[in-house]
Write a protein that holds these residues in place. Structure first.
Motif, PDB file in Angstrom:
ATOM      1  N   GLY A   1      14.196 -70.116  20.710  1.00  0.00           N
ATOM      2  CA  GLY A   1      13.843 -70.731  21.995  1.00  0.00           C
ATOM      3  C   GLY A   1      14.158 -72.219  21.991  1.00  0.00           C
ATOM      4  N   LEU A   2      15.451 -72.546  21.964  1.00  0.00           N
ATOM      5  CA  LEU A   2      15.872 -73.950  21.885  1.00  0.00           C
ATOM      6  C   LEU A   2      15.661 -74.687  23.197  1.00  0.00           C
ATOM      7  CD1 LEU A   2      19.279 -73.686  19.954  1.00  0.00           C
ATOM      8  CD2 LEU A   2      16.967 -73.498  19.086  1.00  0.00           C
ATOM      9  N   ARG A   3      15.513 -76.008  23.084  1.00  0.00           N
ATOM     10  CA  ARG A   3      15.490 -76.876  24.266  1.00  0.00           C
ATOM     11  C   ARG A   3      16.856 -77.550  24.356  1.00  0.00           C
ATOM     12  NH1 ARG A   3      11.015 -74.336  22.544  1.00  0.00           N
ATOM     13  NH2 ARG A   3       9.390 -74.488  24.118  1.00  0.00           N
ATOM     14  N   GLY A   4      17.374 -77.713  25.574  1.00  0.00           N
ATOM     15  CA  GLY A   4      18.726 -78.246  25.686  1.00  0.00           C
ATOM     16  C   GLY A   4      19.027 -78.989  26.965  1.00  0.00           C
ATOM     17  N   SER A   5      20.102 -78.558  27.638  1.00  0.00           N
ATOM     18  CA  SER A   5      20.672 -79.339  28.740  1.00  0.00           C
ATOM     19  C   SER A   5      19.727 -79.528  29.921  1.00  0.00           C
ATOM     20  CB  SER A   5      21.979 -78.703  29.213  1.00  0.00           C
ATOM     21  OG  SER A   5      21.795 -77.343  29.527  1.00  0.00           O
ATOM     22  N   LEU A   6      18.947 -78.503  30.276  1.00  0.00           N
ATOM     23  CA  LEU A   6      18.055 -78.644  31.424  1.00  0.00           C
ATOM     24  C   LEU A   6      16.983 -79.701  31.160  1.00  0.00           C
ATOM     25  CD1 LEU A   6      17.095 -77.712  34.232  1.00  0.00           C
ATOM     26  CD2 LEU A   6      15.627 -76.073  33.073  1.00  0.00           C
ATOM     27  N   SER A   7      16.391 -79.677  29.967  1.00  0.00           N
ATOM     28  CA  SER A   7      15.356 -80.655  29.620  1.00  0.00           C
ATOM     29  C   SER A   7      15.900 -82.075  29.705  1.00  0.00           C
ATOM     30  CB  SER A   7      14.821 -80.390  28.206  1.00  0.00           C
ATOM     31  OG  SER A   7      14.276 -79.098  28.111  1.00  0.00           O
ATOM     32  N   ILE A   8      17.135 -82.268  29.214  1.00  0.00           N
ATOM     33  CA  ILE A   8      17.757 -83.593  29.242  1.00  0.00           C
ATOM     34  C   ILE A   8      18.046 -84.028  30.675  1.00  0.00           C
ATOM     35  CG2 ILE A   8      19.829 -84.901  28.589  1.00  0.00           C
ATOM     36  CD1 ILE A   8      17.867 -84.302  26.292  1.00  0.00           C
TER      37      ILE A   8
ATOM     38  N   GLU B   1       8.579 -93.028  27.197  1.00  0.00           N
ATOM     39  CA  GLU B   1       7.926 -92.093  26.270  1.00  0.00           C
ATOM     40  C   GLU B   1       8.456 -90.673  26.466  1.00  0.00           C
ATOM     41  OE1 GLU B   1       6.366 -94.377  28.016  1.00  0.00           O
ATOM     42  OE2 GLU B   1       4.616 -95.204  26.964  1.00  0.00           O
ATOM     43  N   VAL B   2       8.623 -90.284  27.743  1.00  0.00           N
ATOM     44  CA  VAL B   2       9.141 -88.944  28.039  1.00  0.00           C
ATOM     45  C   VAL B   2      10.555 -88.789  27.477  1.00  0.00           C
ATOM     46  CG1 VAL B   2       9.858 -87.347  29.870  1.00  0.00           C
ATOM     47  CG2 VAL B   2       7.703 -88.600  30.084  1.00  0.00           C
ATOM     48  N   LEU B   3      11.408 -89.802  27.685  1.00  0.00           N
ATOM     49  CA  LEU B   3      12.777 -89.749  27.173  1.00  0.00           C
ATOM     50  C   LEU B   3      12.797 -89.693  25.648  1.00  0.00           C
ATOM     51  CD1 LEU B   3      14.757 -92.241  29.461  1.00  0.00           C
ATOM     52  CD2 LEU B   3      15.158 -89.796  29.226  1.00  0.00           C
ATOM     53  N   LEU B   4      11.974 -90.527  25.014  1.00  0.00           N
ATOM     54  CA  LEU B   4      11.916 -90.563  23.547  1.00  0.00           C
ATOM     55  C   LEU B   4      11.563 -89.180  22.991  1.00  0.00           C
ATOM     56  CD1 LEU B   4      11.634 -92.060  20.749  1.00  0.00           C
ATOM     57  CD2 LEU B   4       9.214 -92.348  21.339  1.00  0.00           C
ATOM     58  N   LEU B   5      10.480 -88.593  23.506  1.00  0.00           N
ATOM     59  CA  LEU B   5      10.013 -87.317  22.979  1.00  0.00           C
ATOM     60  C   LEU B   5      10.966 -86.170  23.339  1.00  0.00           C
ATOM     61  CD1 LEU B   5       6.159 -87.597  23.607  1.00  0.00           C
ATOM     62  CD2 LEU B   5       7.423 -88.018  21.498  1.00  0.00           C
ATOM     63  N   THR B   6      11.478 -86.191  24.567  1.00  0.00           N
ATOM     64  CA  THR B   6      12.380 -85.114  24.998  1.00  0.00           C
ATOM     65  C   THR B   6      13.667 -85.115  24.185  1.00  0.00           C
ATOM     66  OG1 THR B   6      11.488 -85.205  27.248  1.00  0.00           O
ATOM     67  CG2 THR B   6      13.608 -84.111  26.969  1.00  0.00           C
ATOM     68  N   PHE B   7      14.297 -86.286  24.052  1.00  0.00           N
ATOM     69  CA  PHE B   7      15.530 -86.363  23.288  1.00  0.00           C
ATOM     70  C   PHE B   7      15.301 -86.008  21.820  1.00  0.00           C
ATOM     71  CE2 PHE B   7      17.297 -88.372  26.964  1.00  0.00           C
ATOM     72  CZ  PHE B   7      18.670 -88.148  26.864  1.00  0.00           C
ATOM     73  N   SER B   8      14.176 -86.439  21.273  1.00  0.00           N
ATOM     74  CA  SER B   8      13.885 -86.154  19.863  1.00  0.00           C
ATOM     75  C   SER B   8      13.712 -84.650  19.628  1.00  0.00           C
ATOM     76  CB  SER B   8      12.622 -86.896  19.424  1.00  0.00           C
ATOM     77  OG  SER B   8      12.780 -88.283  19.575  1.00  0.00           O
ATOM     78  N   VAL B   9      12.943 -84.002  20.498  1.00  0.00           N
ATOM     79  CA  VAL B   9      12.704 -82.560  20.337  1.00  0.00           C
ATOM     80  C   VAL B   9      14.002 -81.774  20.561  1.00  0.00           C
ATOM     81  CG1 VAL B   9      11.476 -80.545  21.226  1.00  0.00           C
ATOM     82  CG2 VAL B   9      10.258 -82.698  20.942  1.00  0.00           C
ATOM     83  N   VAL B  10      14.790 -82.179  21.564  1.00  0.00           N
ATOM     84  CA  VAL B  10      16.059 -81.486  21.832  1.00  0.00           C
ATOM     85  C   VAL B  10      17.008 -81.638  20.635  1.00  0.00           C
ATOM     86  CG1 VAL B  10      18.143 -81.488  23.261  1.00  0.00           C
ATOM     87  CG2 VAL B  10      15.894 -81.544  24.344  1.00  0.00           C
ATOM     88  N   LEU B  11      17.061 -82.840  20.061  1.00  0.00           N
ATOM     89  CA  LEU B  11      17.900 -83.053  18.873  1.00  0.00           C
ATOM     90  C   LEU B  11      17.443 -82.165  17.713  1.00  0.00           C
ATOM     91  CD1 LEU B  11      18.478 -86.925  18.749  1.00  0.00           C
ATOM     92  CD2 LEU B  11      20.216 -85.153  19.021  1.00  0.00           C
ATOM     93  N   PHE B  12      16.144 -82.126  17.468  1.00  0.00           N
ATOM     94  CA  PHE B  12      15.606 -81.256  16.412  1.00  0.00           C
ATOM     95  C   PHE B  12      15.947 -79.799  16.708  1.00  0.00           C
ATOM     96  CE2 PHE B  12      12.375 -78.294  14.972  1.00  0.00           C
ATOM     97  CZ  PHE B  12      12.295 -78.582  13.623  1.00  0.00           C
ATOM     98  N   SER B  13      15.741 -79.422  17.968  1.00  0.00           N
ATOM     99  CA  SER B  13      15.955 -78.042  18.392  1.00  0.00           C
ATOM    100  C   SER B  13      17.399 -77.606  18.168  1.00  0.00           C
ATOM    101  CB  SER B  13      15.581 -77.924  19.874  1.00  0.00           C
ATOM    102  OG  SER B  13      15.674 -76.603  20.314  1.00  0.00           O
ATOM    103  N   LEU B  14      18.341 -78.447  18.620  1.00  0.00           N
ATOM    104  CA  LEU B  14      19.757 -78.081  18.513  1.00  0.00           C
ATOM    105  C   LEU B  14      20.272 -78.163  17.072  1.00  0.00           C
ATOM    106  CD1 LEU B  14      21.140 -79.874  21.698  1.00  0.00           C
ATOM    107  CD2 LEU B  14      21.009 -77.416  21.331  1.00  0.00           C
ATOM    108  N   LEU B  15      19.885 -79.222  16.362  1.00  0.00           N
ATOM    109  CA  LEU B  15      20.438 -79.428  15.023  1.00  0.00           C
ATOM    110  C   LEU B  15      19.744 -78.602  13.943  1.00  0.00           C
ATOM    111  CD1 LEU B  15      21.122 -83.278  15.101  1.00  0.00           C
ATOM    112  CD2 LEU B  15      22.714 -81.411  15.532  1.00  0.00           C
ATOM    113  N   ILE B  16      18.428 -78.568  13.963  1.00  0.00           N
ATOM    114  CA  ILE B  16      17.696 -77.840  12.911  1.00  0.00           C
ATOM    115  C   ILE B  16      17.585 -76.350  13.260  1.00  0.00           C
ATOM    116  CG2 ILE B  16      15.583 -77.682  11.547  1.00  0.00           C
ATOM    117  CD1 ILE B  16      17.237 -80.295  11.159  1.00  0.00           C
ATOM    118  N   GLN B  17      17.011 -76.048  14.430  1.00  0.00           N
ATOM    119  CA  GLN B  17      16.878 -74.637  14.819  1.00  0.00           C
ATOM    120  C   GLN B  17      18.252 -74.008  15.059  1.00  0.00           C
ATOM    121  OE1 GLN B  17      13.473 -75.800  17.740  1.00  0.00           O
ATOM    122  NE2 GLN B  17      13.345 -73.583  17.528  1.00  0.00           N
ATOM    123  N   GLY B  18      19.129 -74.745  15.787  1.00  0.00           N
ATOM    124  CA  GLY B  18      20.446 -74.204  16.120  1.00  0.00           C
ATOM    125  C   GLY B  18      21.278 -73.874  14.896  1.00  0.00           C
TER     126      GLY B  18
END
Length: 405
Positions: free
Chosen positions: A351-358, A373-390
């Motif tokens: 269940g990755l986070r990606g383009s829509l969240s950004i 704060e929203v941008l910081l957390l959203t970009f950080s989680v999306v990066l983790f999601s795509l790079l680590i989970q992906g």
């Protein structure tokens, strides 16, 4: 005029980089979205003048923020509805309904409450972030599933969940970022007003999408001319979005419903095989370009995010999102007998986070209190999601024995 010309050149440079990266990723048979993020990170850490200007225009320009949602969302969602046969969705309706409806709300409430109480974020920031994290993006995962021969059942569940929870997440995002504080001040009556507003957004959008999808399905019966029918499909996606937004309902849900009616019912009664092939090809190209820009920007945006003294906050946010997803998935599909333990495990991690969240995060107005704060957390989680989970999805699929190749 000169400013528009410069902006066009800058976006063209980013598109050239994106298409090159996608070409290389496809040769290597790796998910292009992850490759784009990695290249974006490298570009974001360098001081290249044209890249810097293009990044500033896309992430800081008010013009772009006003159009990013209305441009990208109808394209991404419309294309997905055309590609997913309705009968596949119907066969997997139990897990999709559980995940997309119950799961999305559980994820929203869990992440929002945890962000407020554990991360000590303002209420409006907590639930805006939670709404962004309730939308899943299966692009990377589905390409991996396809290459490994994962069952059509899991691919359909993942894509079906994403389509419907995107619509719900966007409605929750609007309510959280615009109306939340007003409704809280109203107490219990505010809760009722919030539920009514949600129903107005969701049901109104669905009705508008149904009507417009039916009308366009009848229109294409008259013609057997694929360039014209492609133009009709574009008018359908953007028209349903803007008409629904004009009547203060959900444009996203309108696009999803209209797209399903047009792609299933309309295709049966009014599309030749040649038309269907050409419409799918056209939207494949447009979606590729839209996604390429968004995923590249995920990486490049690193230059605008101040990570200093925020590593603890980011780590906790990632844990909260992962726990929220796990609780939402297992509770919302607990009654579904068709999914076994291994399949649930894969759906959970996938269940990755990606383009829509950004895209949603970038659409927040500059004056939104807590935007950084929203941008910081959203970009950080999306990066983790795509790079680590992906990057760990492929070994996980093989470890669970869910690959047929």
């Amino acid at each position: 005029m000169h400013e528009f010309h410069d902006a066009f050149i800058q976006i063209l440079i980013l598109l050239a980089i994106s298409v090159t990266v996608i070409g290389i990723a496809k040769l290597l048979k790796e998910p292009y979205s992850i490759a784009l993020v990695i290249v974006g990170l490298i570009l974001g850490l360098t001081e290249l003048p044209y890249i810097e200007e293009a990044e500033f225009y896309i992430t800081q320009s008010e013009v772009f923020q006003a159009t990013v949602i209305s441009l990208f969302l109808p394209i991404l969602l419309g294309d997905a509805t055309l590609k997913l046969p309705f009968h596949h969705l119907y066969h997997q309706r139990k897990p999709i309904i559980g995940l997309a409806f119950v799961g999305t709300f559980l994820s929203f409430v869990t992440i929002g409450a945890a962000s407020y109480f554990l991360l000590d974020l303002p209420l409006i920031v907590s639930f805006t972030f939670a709404a962004l994290m309730s939308a899943t993006d299966p692009i990377s995962v589905l390409s991996i599933f396809k290459s490994l021969g994962v069952s059509q059942k899991l691919s359909t569940v993942m894509e079906g969940e994403s389509l419907f929870n995107d619509g719900i997440a966007v409605v929750l995002f609007k309510i959280s970022s615009i109306y939340l504080l007003t409704y809280i001040e109203m107490g219990w009556s505010g809760l009722g007003s919030g539920v009514l507003l949600f129903l107005q957004f969701a049901v109104g959008g669905a009705v508008i999408g149904l009507i417009i999808g039916f009308i366009f399905s009848q229109v294409i019966r008259i013609y057997d001319d694929y360039p014209l029918e492609i133009a009709f499909s574009a008018l359908l996606f953007f028209g349903s979005y803007f008409i629904a937004e004009h009547f203060h309902t959900s444009g996203v849900i309108a696009v999803v419903v209209a797209g399903f009616v047009f792609g299933d019912y309309g295709a049966k009664i009014g599309m030749s095989k040649e038309t269907r092939t050409n419409i799918n090809t056209f939207w494949d190209v447009i979606t590729l370009l839209a996604n390429s820009l968004i995923f590249l920007m995920v990486g490049i945006e690193i230059r605008n995010i101040d990570f200093a003294d925020s590593w603890g906050l980011i780590a906790f946010a990632i844990v909260i999102v992962l726990v929220g997803r796990t609780l939402a998935l297992y509770i919302s599909t607990g009654w579904v007998k068709d999914l076994n333990r291994k399949e649930r495990l894969l759906l959970n991690w996938g269940g990755l986070r990606g383009s829509l969240s950004i895209a949603l995060a970038l659409s927040l107005p500059l004056e939104f209190d807590g935007r950084e704060e929203v941008l910081l957390l959203t970009f950080s989680v999306v990066l983790f999601s795509l790079l680590i989970q992906g990057l760990t999805i492929k070994p996980l699929v093989k470890k669970l024995g869910l690959s047929s190749k």
